[in-house]
Design an enzyme around this catalytic site. Structure first.
Site, PDB file in Angstrom:
ATOM      1  N   ASP A  16      77.266  90.546 -30.175  1.00  8.72           N
ATOM      2  CA  ASP A  16      77.406  89.964 -31.720  1.00  8.72           C
ATOM      3  C   ASP A  16      76.859  88.620 -31.728  1.00  8.72           C
ATOM      4  O   ASP A  16      76.716  88.401 -32.663  1.00  8.72           O
ATOM      5  CB  ASP A  16      79.410  89.765 -30.982  1.00  8.72           C
ATOM      6  CG  ASP A  16      79.432  91.414 -31.137  1.00  8.72           C
ATOM      7  OD1 ASP A  16      78.804  92.458 -30.868  1.00  8.72           O
ATOM      8  OD2 ASP A  16      80.501  91.219 -31.118  1.00  8.72           O
ATOM      9  N   ARG A  96      90.650  78.552 -26.551  1.00  8.87           N
ATOM     10  CA  ARG A  96      90.357  78.259 -27.893  1.00  8.87           C
ATOM     11  C   ARG A  96      90.513  76.690 -28.209  1.00  8.87           C
ATOM     12  O   ARG A  96      89.357  76.662 -28.720  1.00  8.87           O
ATOM     13  CB  ARG A  96      91.128  79.382 -28.825  1.00  8.87           C
ATOM     14  CG  ARG A  96      90.562  80.891 -28.589  1.00  8.87           C
ATOM     15  CD  ARG A  96      89.451  81.619 -27.754  1.00  8.87           C
ATOM     16  NE  ARG A  96      89.383  82.270 -27.240  1.00  8.87           N
ATOM     17  CZ  ARG A  96      88.864  83.406 -27.097  1.00  8.87           C
ATOM     18  NH1 ARG A  96      87.688  82.318 -25.579  1.00  8.87           N
ATOM     19  NH2 ARG A  96      88.103  84.647 -27.047  1.00  8.87           N
ATOM     20  N   ASP A 125      92.226  84.677 -32.177  1.00 16.80           N
ATOM     21  CA  ASP A 125      90.363  83.835 -32.030  1.00 16.80           C
ATOM     22  C   ASP A 125      90.753  83.953 -33.363  1.00 16.80           C
ATOM     23  O   ASP A 125      90.369  81.877 -33.546  1.00 16.80           O
ATOM     24  CB  ASP A 125      90.147  84.325 -31.137  1.00 16.80           C
ATOM     25  CG  ASP A 125      90.174  85.247 -30.132  1.00 16.80           C
ATOM     26  OD1 ASP A 125      91.703  83.823 -29.144  1.00 16.80           O
ATOM     27  OD2 ASP A 125      89.627  85.271 -29.499  1.00 16.80           O
ATOM     28  N   SER A 180      87.246  95.656 -24.759  1.00 13.96           N
ATOM     29  CA  SER A 180      87.415  94.717 -25.302  1.00 13.96           C
ATOM     30  C   SER A 180      87.474  93.647 -24.470  1.00 13.96           C
ATOM     31  O   SER A 180      88.635  94.020 -24.565  1.00 13.96           O
ATOM     32  CB  SER A 180      87.847  94.228 -26.444  1.00 13.96           C
ATOM     33  OG  SER A 180      87.529  93.459 -27.065  1.00 13.96           O
TER      34      SER A 180
END
Length: 406
Positions: A16, A96, A125, A180
């Site tokens: 990605d 994050r 996110d 995922s």
């Protein structure tokens, strides 16, 4: 945003973000800086350098942030006994703000005017990265390819790689995990695949960090954690850094089948999502911290902390780590930890974390008062009668007015 000249991309080196790096360069005709963080995800991050170089990236940042992550983010969060919706220990959420912080710092160092991430438009996110970036650098621009491009599948990403000669380690024939996953030193998460049906049980071979409780040892493991001002500073009497503490607890917790949860959570963007998480070290830390607080915190301080915790957890989950309200709450939480020092002894057994002992020089537990035996006058039981009558007064008044009924 045609005026963008340089972008700092949160870069993993995977399919990605490799496509994203090339896509940003071509779409915006700008320079791309890559930033790869080692947060304890269990995979080597240095190979990302060669992948970035193969894409023509000139400025490449690869950093070991494990100690900063646990010291400045995980530990402060656990001082509050933070848990979201009764179960989730916020393993992804708490990583994050650190990534957002470094993206902004690198943007400042390199003169970049934008940051970029690979989060999708359906998840939390994107919110966490961008709220953090805007809080720390108000004028920063954000590039979020998953909200902009028309590449909507793994096949389309692979076609893009072939068309633009992007070297990646993937091939359509290589087996890919059906889940995922996101990992750091606090946890590993699993989404998608069969987990999108909340009725189906997760497959046993999905779990990476822990054995099942059924397969855990038949003998318990004992662990002693030493606290100073709310933070673990030693394990079994051995001084350890924050990251080392969490690494050890992940290992011993995983060996004893601790830390698995399967939940359906409410995302900030509005949907419900089913996810599975392994947080062995964090599960141990939460139980132990509450144990040391139980003998060192005043009752009303402890109850006030508990009443505020859901809001504190929600702020972290929703991406408001850098908000003024979270900072304000953190000051109060940290102040409450002044006397939270001592040692907790735990028994780990087949998925369970059992507190079996706690001691502290700052303990408020008074054996002379708490004893069920003769207390030598330390507590006059006759005092309880007036205490009860005073607290019953409002109940009696309400009942006399007919406001109470069976």
């Amino acid at each position: 945003m045609s005026d963008i000249k340089k972008v700092v991309l949160a870069y993993s080196g995977g399919l990605d973000t490799s496509v994203i790096a090339k896509w940003i360069s071509e779409t915006y005709q700008c320079e791309v800086v890559t930033f790869t963080a080692d947060l304890g995800q269990g995979e080597e991050v240095e190979p990302a350098r060669a992948k970035a170089e193969a894409l023509g990236i000139k400025e490449i940042y690869i950093e070991d942030l494990r100690e900063e992550f646990v010291r400045d983010f995980v530990y402060p969060m656990f001082r509050a006994n933070t848990i979201y919706e009764g179960e989730y220990l916020l393993g992804t959420s708490i990583a994050r703000p650190l990534i957002a912080k470094r993206l902004v710092e690198i943007a400042n160092e390199t003169g970049a005017d934008a940051i970029a991430h690979g989060a999708t438009g359906k998840g939390n996110d994107q919110v966490r990265f961008e709220l953090g970036a805007y809080a720390l650098k108000p004028g920063v621009k954000v590039v979020a390819p998953w909200r902009e491009w028309d590449l909507s599948s793994r096949e389309s990403l692979m076609e893009y790689c072939e068309e633009h000669k992007i070297p990646v380690d993937f091939s359509s024939s290589k087996k890919k995990s059906p889940y995922s996953m996101d990992a750091n030193l606090l946890h590993i998460s699993y989404e998608s695949g069969i987990l999108e049906d909340p009725w189906k049980e997760a497959e046993e071979d999905m779990w990476r960090w822990s054995v099942s409780p059924e397969a855990a040892p038949d003998e318990p493991t004992y662990v002693e954690l030493t606290y100073e001002k709310g933070d673990i500073v030693a394990v079994n009497g051995e001084a350890m850094t924050p990251a080392t503490v969490l690494t050890y607890l992940n290992k011993v917790g995983g060996e004893n089948g601790i830390g698995r949860i399967d939940i359906v959570e409410n995302r900030y963007v509005g949907m419900k999502a089913r996810g599975c998480y392994e947080t062995p070290g964090g599960t141990i830390m939460l139980r132990a911290h509450r144990a040391i607080e139980s003998i060192t915190l005043d009752r009303e301080v402890a109850h006030l902390k508990d009443s505020l915790m859901p809001k504190y957890a929600e702020l972290i989950y929703n991406g408001y780590w850098w908000s003024p309200e979270r900072k304000m709450m953190q000051k109060m939480i940290d102040d409450s930890q002044e006397f939270v020092s001592g040692t907790v002894r735990l028994k780990l057994y087949k998925g369970n974390v059992i507190v079996v002992g706690r001691k502290s020089d700052e303990s408020l537990f008074d054996e002379k008062i708490a004893t069920m035996e003769e207390d030598a006058g330390a507590y006059d039981q006759k005092d309880a009668e007036g205490f009860i009558k005073l607290n019953a007064l409002r109940l009696k008044i309400a009942a006399s007015k007919g406001r109470s009924s069976l």
